[in-house]
Structure formats: C-alpha cells, structure tokens
Motif scaffolding. Structure first.
Motif, PDB file in Angstrom:
ATOM      1  N   UNK A 109      63.450  11.733   1.854  1.00 52.14           N
ATOM      2  CA  UNK A 109      63.658  12.008   0.427  1.00 52.14           C
ATOM      3  C   UNK A 109      63.472  10.740  -0.734  1.00 52.14           C
ATOM      4  N   UNK A 110      63.911   9.768   0.015  1.00 53.24           N
ATOM      5  CA  UNK A 110      63.734   8.374  -0.992  1.00 53.24           C
ATOM      6  C   UNK A 110      62.334   8.133  -1.276  1.00 53.24           C
ATOM      7  N   UNK A 111      61.270   8.472  -0.490  1.00 53.46           N
ATOM      8  CA  UNK A 111      60.009   8.120  -0.688  1.00 53.46           C
ATOM      9  C   UNK A 111      59.462   9.214  -1.562  1.00 53.46           C
ATOM     10  N   UNK A 145      60.846   8.960  -5.413  1.00 57.83           N
ATOM     11  CA  UNK A 145      60.099   7.760  -5.821  1.00 57.83           C
ATOM     12  C   UNK A 145      58.881   8.553  -6.481  1.00 57.83           C
ATOM     13  N   UNK A 146      58.208   9.202  -5.768  1.00 53.22           N
ATOM     14  CA  UNK A 146      56.839   9.522  -6.149  1.00 53.22           C
ATOM     15  C   UNK A 146      57.118  10.649  -7.438  1.00 53.22           C
ATOM     16  N   UNK A 194      53.119  19.336 -12.053  1.00 57.48           N
ATOM     17  CA  UNK A 194      53.851  18.008 -11.512  1.00 57.48           C
ATOM     18  C   UNK A 194      53.908  18.060 -10.353  1.00 57.48           C
ATOM     19  N   UNK A 195      54.064  19.040  -9.427  1.00 65.11           N
ATOM     20  CA  UNK A 195      54.001  19.299  -8.076  1.00 65.11           C
ATOM     21  C   UNK A 195      52.685  18.600  -7.617  1.00 65.11           C
ATOM     22  N   UNK A 196      51.649  19.126  -8.048  1.00 66.03           N
ATOM     23  CA  UNK A 196      50.390  18.924  -7.846  1.00 66.03           C
ATOM     24  C   UNK A 196      50.060  17.165  -7.794  1.00 66.03           C
ATOM     25  N   UNK A 197      50.507  16.610  -8.840  1.00 66.33           N
ATOM     26  CA  UNK A 197      50.522  15.146  -8.977  1.00 66.33           C
ATOM     27  C   UNK A 197      51.291  14.441  -7.605  1.00 66.33           C
ATOM     28  N   UNK A 198      52.215  14.985  -7.542  1.00 61.64           N
ATOM     29  CA  UNK A 198      53.112  14.395  -6.348  1.00 61.64           C
ATOM     30  C   UNK A 198      52.288  14.218  -5.211  1.00 61.64           C
ATOM     31  N   UNK A 199      51.866  15.484  -4.879  1.00 59.05           N
ATOM     32  CA  UNK A 199      51.240  15.932  -3.587  1.00 59.05           C
ATOM     33  C   UNK A 199      49.771  15.174  -3.353  1.00 59.05           C
ATOM     34  N   UNK A 250      63.197  18.512  -5.294  1.00 55.30           N
ATOM     35  CA  UNK A 250      63.350  17.495  -6.024  1.00 55.30           C
ATOM     36  C   UNK A 250      63.194  17.380  -7.513  1.00 55.30           C
ATOM     37  N   UNK A 251      61.978  17.922  -7.697  1.00 51.26           N
ATOM     38  CA  UNK A 251      61.325  17.927  -9.066  1.00 51.26           C
ATOM     39  C   UNK A 251      62.598  18.484  -9.840  1.00 51.26           C
TER      40      UNK A 251
END
Lengths: 95, 476
Positions: free
Chosen positions: B417-419, B422-423, B449-454, B469-470
């Motif tokens: 979750x922490x990692x 952060x992203x 946004x999710x795509x950016x994180x992935x 989390x988003x």
C-alpha cells in the motif's frame, strides 16, 4: 411362385452371368425347379423354431488382433493382367 | 410455405485395430499401394475369413457408451455388388441383428439439449480405393483399405437442422475417439458421414422424399452440403417440381450437391448369411469385461466438472470435447484448487494459442503442472491478469516454471500500500487537469490517472488497489 423370363434375365445380369436368349427358357425351368423345392420346404411347419444362419449350432472362434500377413504384392500381382505403380489396372469405372 | 427439415446420418467409423477384420494384414494408413492386401482381401480362391476379436470388443464399447442393446448373437451377411474395389463381389456386413441397436446420443445446440436416437451400429469391412486419373483411360485399384474394420452407425431421422446434424456428428466423433476405438482422422477417411436429407411442409406427418449425400469428410462440408441440399429441395418443390430419391455427391469447390450416375439395379444387394462365417456369440462375461475397462464418458465427466469445480455447463462442454483436454483441465483444476480459473485458461488462452499454431492439446508446450504454477500465482494475487498473460507467453516459449519466470523478469504484482500510495500521489500531482475533470464528475478521468500509476509501476501495481487508493485520495 414362378419366375418369368424377365426375372431370369435380371438375376443373370445382377450375378454378371451371360445367359443368351436361347438359354433363358432352359434356365428358368431349372430355377423354377429349385423354387418348387423351396416351396415344399416352406410348407413345413416351423412355428417356434429359431432360424439358423448356419447348419451347425456352433459359434465363431475369434483371432487376436495382430499383423501376421507379410507383403506379398509382387507374387500376387504376377498373375494380374495389368499393373502400374503397384496398382491393379481395370477398365475405367466411374460412378 | 414453411418447411421442416428432416435429417438422419449414417457414419462409417473406421476402427483402430492393427490388423484387418478378416485377415492378419496391416491396417496402417499411407502404405505403398497393395502392400497390405492379403489373399483374403484379394479374394483368391479358397481363402476363408478369420474374424478379429478386437472388432467385437470395440463395437461393444460403443454400444455401452450409447446406452444401447448389445445383441448376443451376431450373424454376418453378404451384401452383393460388383465393383473392382471389392474383388469378392460382396461386402461382408451385418443385415439382421446388428451388434448394436436402440442407442441414444445427447447433443447440445446452443443452450438446448436434445437426444438423438441411434438405430443401429453394425460391423462390416471397408472396400479398397479406385484411382481414376492418369492411367491412360483405365482405373487403378489399391486394396490396402479393403478389409479395414468399420462400424456403420445409423441414426434415426431425428435432426431438424444442419446445426443439429453437425452437433450429432461432432458428439459421435468425440465419443469414438474418447473411447479409443477410432483415430477420428477425417482427412484420412477414418470418420465418413452420409446425410439423408428431406423436407416437408410444417405439420405434415409423413416424411418427404429423401436424397442421400455421400462421403462428407469434414464437419464444415457436412454443414455446407446439407444447407445447399435443403435450399435445393425447397426451391424444387416451390417451383412445382418433385424430389426423386437419389444419391448425391457434394462438390466442395462449387458448394453444390449433384446426382451421382446411378447404376442400374444398384440397390438390389441380395443379402444372405455368409456361409464362411459362423455366428458370433457375445457372452455376459465379455460385455462385463468391456464395461469394466470403459473410461468415464464425456457426459458424466461434464456433469462432474460442473459439480466438483463449479465451472459453467458451457465451459464443461468445451472442456470435454476431447478426452485429452478434459484430463489436462482436471489435472490443473485439481492441483490448483481453482476450477474456474483453470477452465478460463484452458478454454481461453491455451485453446486460442493451440488453434493458432495448428496444434493439438497433446502437443501443448505448457504442461498441466506448469499451467498450475501460473494459476496458483494468479489466485494468490502475485500476478495481475495483465502480468499473468506475460508469464503465459514466457511459459509457452520456455520450459521454466511460472515462479522462475516471475523471479527472472521481476513480474511480481506490487500490492504494498505504501508504495502504491506514493505513486498515486505523484500521479495526482503531475496531472492536475485529470484531477479537476474527475472532481467535476467525469468518471473517465479516473482511468487516465490509474493508467499513469500503472505505467509508473511498469504494469506491476495491483489494479484494484490502485483504483481504491486513487478514489480515497481524490475524495479527501
């Protein structure tokens, strides 16, 4: 029951036996004689008797499934009238 | 007028014995012409047929699988006709009392299940082959196939559409290969279908006049030929014509059926019991021995998969189209404890890849054990579906285990979750426009946004967690 000359000609054709016009009369006489005998047999009362497919009341023995025959093509084809590329040649038949 | 279609099938099933039905000549496919034609098939004077035990046993196998009556006393008959691919002048077959009678076979068309009655299956010998080309006006005869054992399986006219006919042919094909009595190779002629087709006005009790389409050697041709034939018959009748009983051939090049030149008196076969063969007696013990050695049948296995592994009836039907596939699935489902996942992968990726590469399940480069390794890692969330696909591709190309591939390529899904937080924070900071849009009610912006994180996680972040989390961060 009695066979007509037409019946005889048809049976001969089905059996691939050449029977000339002259022979038809004699042949039908012979065949009708056989039919007479069959009629006599059919007159016998067979109620309750199971028909037999073979005169003896025995059953067939079965062999194991194994290859026992060698290739004897050369010997077999040495008596064939015409052979090419391993095939028996016969007058053209197309269905 | 509305027409109803009536179809019955006759299937010639070549039995996979090593030797012929009445001689010890080999039945292997593809040998040099006439090298497997013994004196019996050539009908040399004085030869006698000696019956192969395996033919009887394989016929009993099919009879039991069709839930049919097995006749205890079997008589062979001579079917008389003259054709050069049959030197004796008769085919040894069965007329009255075939070995199998009154069977039934369940078929599935879409969601509907239907039972097709099987009239009979009888034992007989195959004929040789005639080659009409390139012999300067003559016909070449190869008698290697002559005497190969066949079961002719005849259905009742119970099918009402081309789809039902194909489903029946497929079900029978599955069954005979499943039972191990036929290799099922249609290109080599091991499974040949004749279709009797007629049409009648809806509601009429009597059947229309039928035409028989001979020798269809693929399911596709079977369907095409029946469709063409139905349309032809309807057109003929609607134009005021009449259907005459006939035998027709299907031409795959034109997609049409056409009349065969019919021989005069061809159908007067003058059957009579073959005096060279005694009746074959089948004992209870023999039937019980065959029953004891029967594999679990496709239908039983299908039901068991639904009950035991919770897969859908549709998936279970797909999994049981061949015994090899069913065994493969069962091995994976049992070992992984993940029936549905196993079904999805076997019916999905595995089937698609095999199909694309023209391979059979037996040639599948991924063993049941290695697929299990992958499925276990999907189930425990080590792999997202996207990463799983990547591991699958690597499994296909190598012989490493799923764990070894995950380790080697660093494909572990990130569920820390922490990692992820952060992203997510970085993505929010870098994309103020998307954030604004989402807050204004545009759901799609969340996906961006999710795509950016992935992307930032190189596809390894747990997608469900990223979404969650988003949403939390954006709501806060």
């Amino acid at each position: 029951m009695s066979l007509t000359h037409q019946d005889v000609a048809r049976i001969a054709r089905l059996a691939r036996i050449a029977v000339t016009e002259d022979e038809i009369a004699a042949t039908s006489e012979k065949l009708n004689g056989i039919f007479g005998l069959i009629e006599e047999m059919q007159a016998v009362n067979t109620d309750g008797i199971e028909p037999m497919a073979h005169p003896q009341d025995v059953f067939l023995r079965l062999r194991e499934d194994a290859v026992t025959e060698p290739n004897r093509r050369e010997a077999f084809q040495s008596v064939a009238p015409q052979v090419e590329k391993g095939l028996f040649l016969v007058p053209k038949v197309i269905e | 007028m509305k027409w109803e279609v009536v179809i019955g099938l006759e299937v010639h099933v070549q039995l996979n014995t090593v030797s012929k039905i009445f001689s010890g000549a080999s039945t292997a496919f593809g040998a040099e012409p006439n090298t497997q034609a013994s004196a019996v098939e050539l009908a040399f004077p004085g030869v006698l047929p000696v019956m192969n035990r395996a033919v009887v046993e394989k016929a009993i196998r099919l009879g039991l699988a069709l839930d049919a009556t097995i006749n205890r006393k079997n008589v062979f008959a001579r079917k008389n006709y003259f054709y050069p691919d049959l030197p004796k002048g008769y085919q040894i077959s069965q007329m009255e009392q075939p070995i199998v009678e009154h069977g039934r076979l369940a078929i599935q068309v879409g969601e509907a299940e239907k039972v097709i009655r099987v009239t009979r299956a009888h034992m007989e010998e195959d004929a040789g082959k005639s080659l009409h080309e390139d012999f300067h006006g003559m016909t070449g005869i190869d008698l290697n196939r002559a005497g190969t054992p066949l079961l002719e399986v005849v259905s009742e006219p119970d099918m009402r559409s081309p789809e039902e006919a194909v489903a029946y042919a497929r079900a029978l094909h599955t069954l005979v290969t499943w039972l191990g009595i036929c290799d099922g190779n249609m290109q080599e002629g091991s499974f040949r279908v004749d279709a009797n087709v007629s049409v009648r006005p809806f509601g009429q009790a009597e059947f229309g006049t039928r035409r028989e389409i001979k020798n269809l050697n693929s399911f596709r041709f079977l369907e095409q030929a029946i469709k063409y034939e139905i349309q032809w018959q309807i057109d003929t009748l609607e134009d005021g014509g009449r259907i005459q009983q006939a035998t027709v051939l299907f031409d795959p090049d034109t997609g049409e059926t056409r009349m065969m030149r019919s021989k005069e008196d061809a159908h007067d076969y003058r059957y009579f019991p073959d005096p060279d063969l005694l009746p074959v007696h089948i004992s209870e013990a023999q039937i019980e021995a065959v029953r004891a050695a029967m594999p679990e049948l496709p239908d039983a296995m299908k039901n068991r998969f639904v009950a035991l592994f919770g897969v859908s009836a549709y998936d279970a039907a797909l999994l049981t189209t061949s015994r090899a596939t069913a065994m493969f699935f069962e091995a994976v489902a049992s070992a992984s404890g993940q029936g549905k996942l196993a079904a999805n992968w076997v019916n999905g990726e595995i089937a698609a890849r095999l199909n694309r590469e023209g391979k059979d399940i037996a040639e599948c480069p991924i063993s049941a054990e290695r697929l299990t390794g992958l499925i276990v890692r999907i189930a425990d969330n080590t792999l997202s579906s996207k990463l799983a696909k990547q591991v699958f591709d690597a499994l296909w190309e190598s012989d490493l285990s799923a764990d070894a591939i995950i380790e080697r390529d660093g494909l572990k899904q990130v569920s820390d979750t922490g990692a992820i937080e952060k992203m997510v924070e970085e993505a929010i900071a870098a994309n103020p426009k998307a954030v604004e849009e989402f807050r204004a009610g545009k759901e799609k912006a969340l996906n961006a946004l999710a795509g950016q994180v992935m992307k930032a996680s190189k596809g390894k972040a747990n997608p469900a967690q990223v979404q969650e989390i988003l949403r939390n961060k954006l709501a806060g």
